[in-house]
Design a protein around this motif. Structure first.
Motif, short mmCIF file in Angstrom:
data_model
loop_
_atom_site.label_atom_id
_atom_site.label_comp_id
_atom_site.label_asym_id
_atom_site.label_seq_id
_atom_site.Cartn_x
_atom_site.Cartn_y
_atom_site.Cartn_z
N LEU A 67 0.71 -0.98 0.20
CA LEU A 67 -0.22 0.38 -0.32
C LEU A 67 0.67 1.59 0.33
O LEU A 67 2.01 1.23 0.64
N HIS A 68 -0.06 2.24 -0.96
CA HIS A 68 1.52 3.79 -0.80
C HIS A 68 0.28 4.50 -0.96
O HIS A 68 -0.80 4.66 -1.39
N GLN A 69 0.14 5.38 0.41
CA GLN A 69 -0.77 6.77 0.62
C GLN A 69 0.04 7.28 0.03
O GLN A 69 0.61 7.78 0.14
N VAL A 70 -0.39 8.35 -1.31
CA VAL A 70 -0.69 9.42 -1.74
C VAL A 70 -1.37 10.87 -2.05
O VAL A 70 -2.35 10.07 -1.35
N SER A 71 -1.25 11.47 -1.98
CA SER A 71 -2.10 12.80 -1.70
C SER A 71 -3.18 12.78 -3.08
O SER A 71 -2.67 12.32 -3.97
N ALA A 72 -4.18 13.47 -3.17
CA ALA A 72 -5.21 13.32 -3.62
C ALA A 72 -4.65 14.04 -4.96
O ALA A 72 -5.04 14.06 -6.73
N ASP A 73 -3.60 14.97 -4.66
CA ASP A 73 -3.03 15.52 -6.30
C ASP A 73 -2.36 14.87 -6.76
O ASP A 73 -1.35 15.43 -8.04
N GLU A 74 -1.07 14.17 -5.85
CA GLU A 74 -0.34 13.42 -7.11
C GLU A 74 -0.40 12.01 -7.36
O GLU A 74 -0.26 11.31 -7.67
N ALA A 75 -1.69 11.52 -7.06
CA ALA A 75 -2.43 10.63 -6.94
C ALA A 75 -2.54 9.86 -9.04
O ALA A 75 -1.84 9.00 -9.12
N ALA A 76 -3.02 10.55 -9.55
CA ALA A 76 -2.74 10.27 -11.26
C ALA A 76 -1.60 10.03 -11.43
O ALA A 76 -1.67 9.11 -12.58
#
Length: 271
Positions: free
Chosen positions: A38-47
């Protein structure tokens, strides 16, 4: 990378507020030999994480540019307004966006709601992140509208949230790079969509289809063979119904034969 190409692990990205635990558990049960990371990422960098290949698939919030990404919408989140516990709004169970017309509203740079125009009065400066905006709300500087999952994730004892109507709602989707639709991605799509272990990929390999077709042919008996069995004493044949071979009369028991012999030895009675 497409088709059956696989990697030693399945890398899953997710944005804050999304809880992938259920799907991860099912993956581990079905693929114990392929660990899921699992890798949690911010909403603006997910794509961008998906485009760069740093993750095989990910849970993100729509909208997203689908030029090179595939996305399956999963569910829509309820929007809430976060206020201090002693705020007037805390006395209501639900409020409307019109009720915030005179309120100072925090609008962080990582806001996940697709606003055409945010409600209320804008703060002097936009905070960088949602946690930063919540710090300001706790200090009595404005209010904040977020998806309910984020309000729960960043819960504070001095803040409370209420459902709000008339605002955009966040939609969560499973996304992956279109040209990297591997077998592992197909399997995970099946898990998220609730498919059983026998149909988790939503597809059958050519070998499986051929094996199933071959099995049906083996079970089906040729018509000629079935007819031949019927004539040679199979089910429904003459021998099964007790018929004697051609040229012989029906077989009779010993008692019947003795009775006939006795009748032949007696003289007939004259009338």
């Amino acid at each position: 990378m497409t088709g059956s190409e696989t990697s030693p692990s399945f890398r899953l990205a997710y944005v804050p507020g999304v809880t992938p635990a259920k799907w991860v558990r099912i993956w581990n049960e079905r693929h114990p030999d392929v660990p899921l990371t699992l890798h949690q990422v911010s909403a603006d960098e997910a794509a961008e994480v998906l485009r760069s290949g740093a993750a095989d698939a990910g849970f993100l919030r729509l909208p997203v540019d689908r030029t090179d990404l595939s996305a399956i919408p999963l569910y829509t989140e309820t929007s809430v307004v976060v206020v201090p516990k002693d705020h007037l709004i805390a006395a209501f169970g639900e409020v409307s966006v019109d009720d915030l017309a005179d309120e100072i509203m925090q609008h962080p740079l990582d806001d996940t709601l697709d606003w055409e125009r945010p409600p209320g009065r804008p703060a002097i400066e936009r905070p960088a992140t949602t946690p930063d905006a919540l710090e300001l709300v706790a200090a009595g500087v404005g209010l904040l509208i977020v998806p309910q999952s984020l309000a729960r994730l960043y819960h504070r004892r001095d803040l409370i949230y209420r459902t709000i109507t008339g605002t955009p709602q966040s939609q969560v989707a499973l996304s992956w790079r279109e040209d990297r639709t591997t077998d592992q991605v197909e399997d995970f799509i099946g898990i998220v969509r609730g498919r059983t272990v026998n149909s988790s990929r939503g597809r059958r390999t050519a070998d499986e289809a051929q094996q199933k077709s071959s099995g049906k042919k083996d079970q089906k008996e040729p018509k000629g063979q079935k007819a031949q069995q019927g004539q040679s004493g199979g089910k429904g044949g003459g021998a099964a119904r007790g018929k004697a071979p051609a040229g012989r009369g029906p077989r009779r028991g010993a008692g019947a034969a003795a009775k006939d012999a006795g009748r032949r030895g007696r003289p007939r009675r004259r009338s």
